[in-house]
Design a protein around this motif. Structure first.
Motif, PDB file in Angstrom:
ATOM      1  N   ALA A  59       4.998 -23.637  -1.278  1.00 20.64           N
ATOM      2  CA  ALA A  59       5.606 -22.819  -0.234  1.00 20.64           C
ATOM      3  C   ALA A  59       7.074 -23.220  -0.084  1.00 20.64           C
ATOM      4  O   ALA A  59       7.521 -24.198  -0.681  1.00 20.64           O
ATOM      5  CB  ALA A  59       4.863 -22.986   1.099  1.00 20.64           C
TER       6      ALA A  59
ATOM      7  N   MET B  44       1.109 -15.415   4.574  1.00 21.31           N
ATOM      8  CA  MET B  44      -0.326 -15.257   4.351  1.00 21.31           C
ATOM      9  C   MET B  44      -0.962 -14.600   5.569  1.00 21.31           C
ATOM     10  O   MET B  44      -0.622 -14.942   6.708  1.00 21.31           O
ATOM     11  CB  MET B  44      -0.978 -16.626   4.092  1.00 21.31           C
ATOM     12  CG  MET B  44      -0.497 -17.310   2.826  1.00 21.31           C
ATOM     13  SD  MET B  44      -1.187 -18.979   2.632  1.00 21.31           S
ATOM     14  CE  MET B  44      -0.190 -19.878   3.833  1.00 21.31           C
TER      15      MET B  44
ATOM     16  N   VAL C 289      -2.174 -16.403   8.969  1.00 19.10           N
ATOM     17  CA  VAL C 289      -1.551 -17.727   9.031  1.00 19.10           C
ATOM     18  C   VAL C 289      -0.161 -17.593   9.651  1.00 19.10           C
ATOM     19  O   VAL C 289       0.661 -16.801   9.188  1.00 19.10           O
ATOM     20  CB  VAL C 289      -1.433 -18.369   7.629  1.00 19.10           C
ATOM     21  CG1 VAL C 289      -0.730 -19.720   7.711  1.00 19.10           C
ATOM     22  CG2 VAL C 289      -2.814 -18.523   7.004  1.00 19.10           C
TER      23      VAL C 289
ATOM     24  N   LYS D 205       3.548 -19.267  10.820  1.00 17.77           N
ATOM     25  CA  LYS D 205       4.441 -20.357  10.415  1.00 17.77           C
ATOM     26  C   LYS D 205       4.478 -21.394  11.533  1.00 17.77           C
ATOM     27  O   LYS D 205       4.503 -21.074  12.713  1.00 17.77           O
ATOM     28  CB  LYS D 205       5.845 -19.823  10.140  1.00 17.77           C
ATOM     29  CG  LYS D 205       6.526 -19.167  11.331  1.00 17.77           C
ATOM     30  CD  LYS D 205       7.889 -18.619  10.945  1.00 17.77           C
ATOM     31  CE  LYS D 205       8.565 -17.945  12.142  1.00 17.77           C
ATOM     32  NZ  LYS D 205       9.879 -17.361  11.776  1.00 17.77           N
TER      33      LYS D 205
ATOM     34  N   TYR E  15       3.078 -26.720   7.559  1.00 22.30           N
ATOM     35  CA  TYR E  15       3.928 -25.529   7.551  1.00 22.30           C
ATOM     36  C   TYR E  15       3.231 -24.256   8.023  1.00 22.30           C
ATOM     37  O   TYR E  15       3.882 -23.236   8.265  1.00 22.30           O
ATOM     38  CB  TYR E  15       4.519 -25.308   6.152  1.00 22.30           C
ATOM     39  CG  TYR E  15       3.513 -25.021   5.049  1.00 22.30           C
ATOM     40  CD1 TYR E  15       3.108 -23.724   4.770  1.00 22.30           C
ATOM     41  CD2 TYR E  15       2.992 -26.050   4.272  1.00 22.30           C
ATOM     42  CE1 TYR E  15       2.208 -23.447   3.751  1.00 22.30           C
ATOM     43  CE2 TYR E  15       2.090 -25.801   3.250  1.00 22.30           C
ATOM     44  CZ  TYR E  15       1.706 -24.489   2.987  1.00 22.30           C
ATOM     45  OH  TYR E  15       0.817 -24.230   1.986  1.00 22.30           O
ATOM     46  N   GLY E  16       1.909 -24.299   8.182  1.00 23.11           N
ATOM     47  CA  GLY E  16       1.203 -23.108   8.624  1.00 23.11           C
ATOM     48  C   GLY E  16      -0.079 -23.440   9.354  1.00 23.11           C
ATOM     49  O   GLY E  16      -0.689 -24.488   9.122  1.00 23.11           O
TER      50      GLY E  16
ATOM     51  N   SER F 112      -3.732 -21.412  10.586  1.00 27.84           N
ATOM     52  CA  SER F 112      -4.504 -20.179  10.485  1.00 27.84           C
ATOM     53  C   SER F 112      -5.140 -19.829  11.828  1.00 27.84           C
ATOM     54  O   SER F 112      -5.194 -20.651  12.747  1.00 27.84           O
ATOM     55  CB  SER F 112      -5.599 -20.320   9.425  1.00 27.84           C
ATOM     56  OG  SER F 112      -6.649 -21.131   9.904  1.00 27.84           O
TER      57      SER F 112
ATOM     58  N   ILE G 288      -6.998 -23.818  10.815  1.00 26.96           N
ATOM     59  CA  ILE G 288      -6.847 -24.579   9.579  1.00 26.96           C
ATOM     60  C   ILE G 288      -5.359 -24.853   9.363  1.00 26.96           C
ATOM     61  O   ILE G 288      -4.534 -23.954   9.485  1.00 26.96           O
ATOM     62  CB  ILE G 288      -7.427 -23.819   8.376  1.00 26.96           C
ATOM     63  CG1 ILE G 288      -8.937 -23.636   8.551  1.00 26.96           C
ATOM     64  CG2 ILE G 288      -7.137 -24.552   7.072  1.00 26.96           C
ATOM     65  CD1 ILE G 288      -9.577 -22.776   7.476  1.00 26.96           C
ATOM     66  N   SER G 289      -5.027 -26.105   9.037  1.00 30.65           N
ATOM     67  CA  SER G 289      -3.637 -26.477   8.808  1.00 30.65           C
ATOM     68  C   SER G 289      -3.291 -26.357   7.331  1.00 30.65           C
ATOM     69  O   SER G 289      -4.071 -26.752   6.465  1.00 30.65           O
ATOM     70  CB  SER G 289      -3.388 -27.917   9.270  1.00 30.65           C
ATOM     71  OG  SER G 289      -3.612 -28.053  10.652  1.00 30.65           O
ATOM     72  N   TYR G 290      -2.113 -25.821   7.053  1.00 33.38           N
ATOM     73  CA  TYR G 290      -1.594 -25.745   5.690  1.00 33.38           C
ATOM     74  C   TYR G 290      -0.493 -26.790   5.553  1.00 33.38           C
ATOM     75  O   TYR G 290       0.476 -26.783   6.311  1.00 33.38           O
ATOM     76  CB  TYR G 290      -1.058 -24.344   5.387  1.00 33.38           C
ATOM     77  CG  TYR G 290      -2.161 -23.325   5.238  1.00 33.38           C
ATOM     78  CD1 TYR G 290      -2.594 -22.932   3.973  1.00 33.38           C
ATOM     79  CD2 TYR G 290      -2.792 -22.778   6.347  1.00 33.38           C
ATOM     80  CE1 TYR G 290      -3.625 -22.005   3.824  1.00 33.38           C
ATOM     81  CE2 TYR G 290      -3.816 -21.862   6.214  1.00 33.38           C
ATOM     82  CZ  TYR G 290      -4.227 -21.475   4.950  1.00 33.38           C
ATOM     83  OH  TYR G 290      -5.246 -20.579   4.807  1.00 33.38           O
ATOM     84  N   LYS G 291      -0.669 -27.713   4.585  1.00 40.30           N
ATOM     85  CA  LYS G 291       0.227 -28.847   4.480  1.00 40.30           C
ATOM     86  C   LYS G 291       0.777 -28.995   3.065  1.00 40.30           C
ATOM     87  O   LYS G 291       0.155 -28.572   2.087  1.00 40.30           O
ATOM     88  CB  LYS G 291      -0.507 -30.142   4.870  1.00 40.30           C
ATOM     89  CG  LYS G 291      -1.117 -30.121   6.268  1.00 40.30           C
ATOM     90  CD  LYS G 291      -1.859 -31.407   6.580  1.00 40.30           C
ATOM     91  CE  LYS G 291      -2.503 -31.352   7.962  1.00 40.30           C
ATOM     92  NZ  LYS G 291      -3.214 -32.611   8.315  1.00 40.30           N
ATOM     93  N   GLY G 292       1.949 -29.588   2.964  1.00 33.53           N
ATOM     94  CA  GLY G 292       2.563 -29.858   1.677  1.00 33.53           C
ATOM     95  C   GLY G 292       3.676 -30.879   1.846  1.00 33.53           C
ATOM     96  O   GLY G 292       4.071 -31.201   2.975  1.00 33.53           O
TER      97      GLY G 292
END
Length: 235
Positions: A56, A78, A81, A83, A111-112, A114, A118-122
């Motif tokens: 991302a 997404m 999801v 930001k 960074y996101g 849902s 749910i966490s979106y990580k990077g």
């Protein structure tokens, strides 16, 4: 009426329902008082390595006019999801992170988020002076703060891990926040902060006969995430 409008403007700059992480990573070479207005991007990797996959990006879009704000976009977008960016200064935002690698040159950004929580990580590389980081454990001790949660009654204590102290706060009749108060940090001890509580708030105002008391609060939870925050745009 002026006070009511002022309050609503402040409240519009506060974001709830986010993961604030333990700090924020941000673009350092810009600002509303800077001459270096620029569009930039921040790559988010699957692992703390430039050779890993870019999953991302955070894009910073420069304003088209002197008074226009920066825009912050997380790509790819997404469905379902949102930001997860946090404004930490006047119209300056960044990505919260929840951990730092051993060399402290990579942070894991959240960074996101849902709809199903749910966490979106990077991973994002810390590349001074291009990107810099702020830890809430430091930043929050430097700003006048309020509790992030808008529903429970704020809890005050006589000392760290001490007895709860009753200190009634003046209630709001407008906006999302239930109580009219501000807390001025005095000193810290671990995840605890000693504050001067003022109600109604004297932040940018001069209330008549406000109540004041020096008390202790938890300002970080067990993970290091903030339980309090501040008005990022000040007065």
């Amino acid at each position: 009426m002026r006070n009511i409008v002022f309050l609503l403007v402040l409240l519009s700059n506060i974001s709830y329902g986010k993961d604030y992480g333990i700090g924020v990573i941000y673009f350092s070479a810009h600002g509303v008082n800077s001459s270096s207005f620029q569009t930039d991007s921040m790559s988010i990797f699957a692992e703390p390595s430039r050779s890993s996959k870019i999953i991302a990006k955070l894009r910073q879009i420069a304003p088209k006019g002197d008074k226009a704000p920066y825009q912050y976009i997380v790509t790819p977008s997404m469905r379902g999801v949102s930001k997860n960016i946090v404004e930490f200064a006047y119209e300056e935002s960044g990505l919260p992170f929840d951990s730092v690698n051993e060399t402290r040159n990579w942070v894991r950004a959240v960074y996101g988020l849902s709809d199903s929580n749910i966490s979106y990580k990077g991973w994002v590389e810390v590349q001074s002076p291009h990107t810099e980081i702020i830890f809430w454990s430091v930043k929050l001790k430097q700003r006048d703060v309020f509790f992030l949660s808008i529903s429970p009654v704020p809890k005050f204590f006589d000392e760290p891990n001490g007895n709860e102290v009753e200190f009634p706060l003046v209630e709001f009749k407008y906006g999302e926040r239930r109580y009219n108060y501000i807390m001025h940090p005095l000193k810290s001890e671990g995840s605890w902060l000693q504050v001067l509580v003022v109600t109604p708030s004297d932040f940018c105002e001069n209330p008549l006969n406000p109540k004041k008391k020096i008390l202790w609060i938890r300002y970080l939870d067990d993970s290091g995430r903030p339980l309090v925050f501040y008005y990022s745009r000040g007065c």
